[in-house]
Design a protein around this motif. Structure first.
Motif, PDB file in Angstrom:
ATOM      1  N   GLN A 279      -2.345  -5.995  -7.525  1.00  0.00           N
ATOM      2  CA  GLN A 279      -1.172  -5.341  -7.613  1.00  0.00           C
ATOM      3  C   GLN A 279      -1.342  -4.226  -6.798  1.00  0.00           C
ATOM      4  OE1 GLN A 279       1.574  -6.301  -8.842  1.00  0.00           O
ATOM      5  NE2 GLN A 279       0.383  -8.482  -9.247  1.00  0.00           N
ATOM      6  N   GLY A 280      -0.557  -3.362  -6.487  1.00  0.00           N
ATOM      7  CA  GLY A 280      -0.496  -2.015  -6.000  1.00  0.00           C
ATOM      8  C   GLY A 280      -0.795  -1.949  -4.495  1.00  0.00           C
ATOM      9  N   VAL A 281      -0.874  -3.126  -3.748  1.00  0.00           N
ATOM     10  CA  VAL A 281      -0.974  -2.757  -2.203  1.00  0.00           C
ATOM     11  C   VAL A 281       0.398  -2.655  -1.643  1.00  0.00           C
ATOM     12  CG1 VAL A 281      -1.400  -4.252  -0.188  1.00  0.00           C
ATOM     13  CG2 VAL A 281      -2.868  -4.290  -2.095  1.00  0.00           C
ATOM     14  N   TRP A 282       0.515  -1.726  -0.595  1.00  0.00           N
ATOM     15  CA  TRP A 282       1.777  -1.867   0.287  1.00  0.00           C
ATOM     16  C   TRP A 282       1.264  -1.274   1.799  1.00  0.00           C
ATOM     17  CZ3 TRP A 282       3.718   3.316   2.001  1.00  0.00           C
ATOM     18  CH2 TRP A 282       3.037   4.538   1.238  1.00  0.00           C
ATOM     19  N   ILE A 283       1.925  -1.474   2.695  1.00  0.00           N
ATOM     20  CA  ILE A 283       1.831  -1.260   3.773  1.00  0.00           C
ATOM     21  C   ILE A 283       2.757  -0.029   4.533  1.00  0.00           C
ATOM     22  CG2 ILE A 283       1.746  -1.880   6.384  1.00  0.00           C
ATOM     23  CD1 ILE A 283       1.011  -4.552   5.392  1.00  0.00           C
ATOM     24  N   SER A 284       2.304   1.162   5.090  1.00  0.00           N
ATOM     25  CA  SER A 284       3.367   2.139   5.130  1.00  0.00           C
ATOM     26  C   SER A 284       4.051   1.787   6.345  1.00  0.00           C
ATOM     27  CB  SER A 284       2.299   3.404   5.494  1.00  0.00           C
ATOM     28  OG  SER A 284       1.596   3.293   6.713  1.00  0.00           O
ATOM     29  N   PRO A 285       5.005   2.519   6.606  1.00  0.00           N
ATOM     30  CA  PRO A 285       5.948   2.281   7.924  1.00  0.00           C
ATOM     31  C   PRO A 285       4.988   2.272   8.996  1.00  0.00           C
ATOM     32  CG  PRO A 285       7.224   3.788   6.393  1.00  0.00           C
ATOM     33  CD  PRO A 285       5.773   3.763   5.889  1.00  0.00           C
ATOM     34  N   ALA A 286       4.060   3.106   8.973  1.00  0.00           N
ATOM     35  CA  ALA A 286       3.181   3.381  10.107  1.00  0.00           C
ATOM     36  C   ALA A 286       2.101   2.245  10.587  1.00  0.00           C
ATOM     37  CB  ALA A 286       2.066   4.666  10.028  1.00  0.00           C
ATOM     38  N   GLY A 287       2.146   1.212   9.618  1.00  0.00           N
ATOM     39  CA  GLY A 287       1.307   0.168   9.673  1.00  0.00           C
ATOM     40  C   GLY A 287       0.195   0.091   9.028  1.00  0.00           C
ATOM     41  N   HIS A 288      -0.285   1.012   8.151  1.00  0.00           N
ATOM     42  CA  HIS A 288      -1.279   1.295   7.392  1.00  0.00           C
ATOM     43  C   HIS A 288      -1.473   0.593   6.103  1.00  0.00           C
ATOM     44  CE1 HIS A 288      -1.715   5.206  10.219  1.00  0.00           C
ATOM     45  NE2 HIS A 288      -2.023   3.985  10.759  1.00  0.00           N
ATOM     46  N   ILE A 289      -2.294  -0.211   5.769  1.00  0.00           N
ATOM     47  CA  ILE A 289      -2.398  -0.527   4.400  1.00  0.00           C
ATOM     48  C   ILE A 289      -2.762   0.534   3.558  1.00  0.00           C
ATOM     49  CG2 ILE A 289      -4.573  -1.416   4.646  1.00  0.00           C
ATOM     50  CD1 ILE A 289      -4.017  -3.757   2.848  1.00  0.00           C
ATOM     51  N   GLU A 290      -2.072   0.550   2.436  1.00  0.00           N
ATOM     52  CA  GLU A 290      -2.370   1.659   1.424  1.00  0.00           C
ATOM     53  C   GLU A 290      -2.839   1.071   0.193  1.00  0.00           C
ATOM     54  OE1 GLU A 290      -2.508   4.815   2.340  1.00  0.00           O
ATOM     55  OE2 GLU A 290      -1.186   4.658   3.993  1.00  0.00           O
ATOM     56  N   ILE A 291      -4.212   1.468  -0.437  1.00  0.00           N
ATOM     57  CA  ILE A 291      -4.676   0.950  -1.460  1.00  0.00           C
ATOM     58  C   ILE A 291      -5.132   1.766  -2.701  1.00  0.00           C
ATOM     59  CG2 ILE A 291      -5.911  -0.636   0.200  1.00  0.00           C
ATOM     60  CD1 ILE A 291      -8.402   1.147  -0.103  1.00  0.00           C
ATOM     61  N   ASP A 292      -4.332   2.828  -2.652  1.00  0.00           N
ATOM     62  CA  ASP A 292      -4.567   4.068  -3.830  1.00  0.00           C
ATOM     63  C   ASP A 292      -4.535   3.468  -5.128  1.00  0.00           C
ATOM     64  OD1 ASP A 292      -5.286   5.753  -1.760  1.00  0.00           O
ATOM     65  OD2 ASP A 292      -3.556   6.972  -2.166  1.00  0.00           O
ATOM     66  N   GLU A 293      -3.615   2.721  -5.249  1.00  0.00           N
ATOM     67  CA  GLU A 293      -3.089   2.297  -6.488  1.00  0.00           C
ATOM     68  C   GLU A 293      -3.514   0.694  -6.858  1.00  0.00           C
ATOM     69  OE1 GLU A 293       1.112   2.834  -6.783  1.00  0.00           O
ATOM     70  OE2 GLU A 293       0.976   4.913  -6.443  1.00  0.00           O
ATOM     71  N   VAL A 294      -4.379   0.119  -6.062  1.00  0.00           N
ATOM     72  CA  VAL A 294      -4.655  -1.290  -6.074  1.00  0.00           C
ATOM     73  C   VAL A 294      -5.489  -1.764  -7.240  1.00  0.00           C
ATOM     74  CG1 VAL A 294      -6.027  -2.953  -4.999  1.00  0.00           C
ATOM     75  CG2 VAL A 294      -4.573  -1.869  -3.588  1.00  0.00           C
ATOM     76  N   THR A 295      -5.287  -2.692  -8.088  1.00  0.00           N
ATOM     77  CA  THR A 295      -6.038  -3.191  -9.082  1.00  0.00           C
ATOM     78  C   THR A 295      -6.087  -4.717  -8.836  1.00  0.00           C
ATOM     79  OG1 THR A 295      -4.186  -3.226 -10.501  1.00  0.00           O
ATOM     80  CG2 THR A 295      -5.544  -1.362 -10.695  1.00  0.00           C
ATOM     81  N   ILE A 296      -7.161  -5.492  -9.264  1.00  0.00           N
ATOM     82  CA  ILE A 296      -7.331  -6.746  -8.937  1.00  0.00           C
ATOM     83  C   ILE A 296      -7.664  -7.211 -10.616  1.00  0.00           C
ATOM     84  CG2 ILE A 296      -8.822  -8.523  -8.109  1.00  0.00           C
ATOM     85  CD1 ILE A 296      -9.734  -6.592  -6.133  1.00  0.00           C
ATOM     86  N   GLN A 297      -6.602  -8.102 -10.940  1.00  0.00           N
ATOM     87  CA  GLN A 297      -6.579  -8.874 -12.364  1.00  0.00           C
ATOM     88  C   GLN A 297      -7.743  -9.808 -12.393  1.00  0.00           C
ATOM     89  OE1 GLN A 297      -2.709 -10.543 -12.754  1.00  0.00           O
ATOM     90  NE2 GLN A 297      -1.570  -8.713 -13.327  1.00  0.00           N
TER      91      GLN A 297
END
Length: 525
Positions: A507-525
């Motif tokens: 949860q929490g993965v997203w890719i910015s409009p610039a194409g950079h994967i963002e992981i600040d909020e990532v957690t793994i269940q």
């Protein structure tokens, strides 16, 4: 942040609204897919290792020598941070600067966070900001990003935690540059210690520290336990290079990796129907294009370039290769960006007009040419379609497929005839596209791989970056874009989207409009 100019607030709002509209314009439910993949961190737990499989390895981890998304995505917001950053709504928010204000047209003041240290123990302060900007502006360093910082006359240290940027001229994109990967603040100790070898020793203030880089295989980051923003969610992040599309996806299915970037459009249904995967689909700032090296014959003749543009059926490419992911492009500025204009006219698909122009240019029977591209499955398919579309006008097109780093090197050196690539805007500001893709100062490594040179376009780009009024600025870029489209050093063919396959326990993965994967909020269940 206590003060910002009305202009930059307007930019942020416009990008956010445009991004939302762009997500719907493709005819796909981009917003719901992105929300599903992004999720929330509440149901997860901290710790663990996030493994990301991607098509291409980095080619440089030095912010002042970035030339491609796979490199910038590793260090941006992870190892390195800038004074400001762009959030999910494409608004500028504090990062290493706690607040800022525009004192006058030529002066910006930033208050810096206190108590922050670099990964090597050096203190973050005003001197570190000054040293970073001095490095990128030093001709002896030879940064390919120097043109992004040419508006900055001086970084003035007011006190230990206050700096002022004194400009040579009013510079509308300043915040966008400082929020980009190129605007990362580097440890002055590392600058002195490593010099041009900094790429092998990235040293910033971010939530993750650089551990190792095995070229062609993986880059490993580890948690920064001293991060001023609190303990990062993940223990470790691994960026694994996996060139084969089917292998990347299979690795997500088996749990060997948690995320596969550069998802082929042909695999969307497979991901959506999987019990273990979810689809991440995000609007972007990027555009796919075909470039022509204007230094080489016959592409130095505008009629030849226009003929090729007339012979390309973009709609067929979007439908046949991309499964209607993305939309036909008529500019290098995407609908998700400030400066986009629907009024810019494309060169229409017209085979007979293409033949006429080639004959006028002295090539009634066409010619042989080679198109360079990286080993991206979709781009190879586009190039194969392009072969067929150019045959009726007599152009025998050969494919030169190579590894991404080798492709970038060849294109930067002007060794290509035609080339196929994309431009992922790192800032959301049109200057990043215009100055790097079309300005004569950006020939080669900065991004102008077509080696296009038009003094009028140079002048318009310079005016655009100096104009504080948003509407006037849009008009300037509209004029520049129309000239660029008419002269066709680049033929934009698709406004793209960012796709990823993500395990459902992430949860929490997203890719910015610039194409950079963002992981600040990532957690793994």
């Amino acid at each position: 942040m206590k003060k910002k100019s009305f202009y930059h607030t307007l930019i942020a709002m416009t990008i956010a609204v445009s991004a939302a509209l762009a997500g719907c314009s493709s005819g796909q439910d981009a917003s719901s897919s992105a929300g599903q993949a992004g999720g929330t961190a509440e149901a997860g737990k901290t710790g663990g290792t996030l493994v990301i499989a991607r098509l291409s390895d980095a080619n440089n981890l030095d912010p002042h020598f970035l030339s491609q998304i796979p490199s910038a995505a590793i260090v941006h917001h992870k190892v390195y941070e800038g004074l400001v950053r762009m959030d999910k709504e494409s608004k500028y928010v504090p990062s290493l600067a706690s607040e800022w204000k525009q004192v006058d047209d030529l002066t910006w003041e930033f208050k810096l966070r206190q108590g922050v240290t670099f990964h090597d123990g050096a203190p973050f302060n005003a001197e570190a900001v000054k040293a970073t900007i001095a490095r990128v502006q030093d001709p002896a360093v030879g940064s390919s990003r120097i043109n992004m910082f040419e508006a900055i006359k001086e970084v003035k240290v007011v006190d230990e935690y206050t700096v002022q940027f004194l400009l040579n001229y009013p510079y509308a994109p300043l915040l966008s540059v400082l929020a980009s990967a190129e605007g990362s603040i580097i440890s002055p100790k590392a600058i002195e210690q490593y010099g041009k070898d900094l790429s092998k020793h990235p040293t910033g203030t971010g939530p993750y520290k650089f551990e190792k880089w095995t070229p062609g295989q993986e880059v490993v980051l580890v948690r920064n336990d001293s991060y001023y923003g609190g303990t990062p969610n993940l223990d470790k992040v691994v960026f694994k290079t996996v060139p084969e599309d089917t292998t990347r996806l299979a690795m997500v299915e088996t749990g060997e990796v948690q995320v596969a970037e550069n998802l082929p459009v042909t695999d969307i249904d497979r991901v959506q129907n999987s019990p273990s995967m979810q689809l991440g689909r995000y609007p972007g700032f990027s555009v796919d294009h075909i470039g022509l090296n204007t230094k080489k014959k016959p592409f130095d003749d505008v009629r030849v370039r226009q003929a090729i543009a007339h012979a390309i059926d973009k709609k067929t490419i979007i439908e046949g290769v991309y499964n209607n992911v993305g939309t036909p492009a008529h500019s290098s500025i995407t609908p998700a960006m400030v400066g986009y204009s629907p009024n810019v006219k494309d060169i229409p698909y017209d085979v007979e007009k293409a033949k006429q122009l080639l004959a006028e240019a002295g090539y009634p029977n066409g010619f042989k040419a080679k198109i360079a591209l990286n080993d991206n499955k979709a781009r190879i398919s586009v190039a194969e379609v392009l072969q067929q579309q150019l045959k009726p006008i007599g152009i025998d097109l050969q494919l030169d497929v190579m590894e991404f780093g080798a492709y970038i090197d060849a294109a930067s050196k002007g060794e290509t005839d035609l080339f196929m690539s994309g431009w992922g805007n790192a800032t959301g500001d049109p200057d990043y596209n215009q100055a790097n893709l079309y300005h004569s100062k950006a020939h080669g490594a900065p991004g102008n791989h077509s080696f296009y040179n038009n003094p009028e376009v140079d002048k318009l780009i310079d005016e655009g970056r100096r104009e504080p009024d948003a509407e006037k600025r849009k008009q300037i870029y509209e004029k520049a874009q129309q000239i660029e489209m008419n002269e066709a050093p680049l033929i934009p063919f698709r406004f793209s989207e960012n796709l990823a396959a993500i395990q459902k326990n992430v949860q929490g993965v997203w890719i910015s409009p610039a194409g950079h994967i963002e992981i600040d909020e990532v957690t793994i269940q």
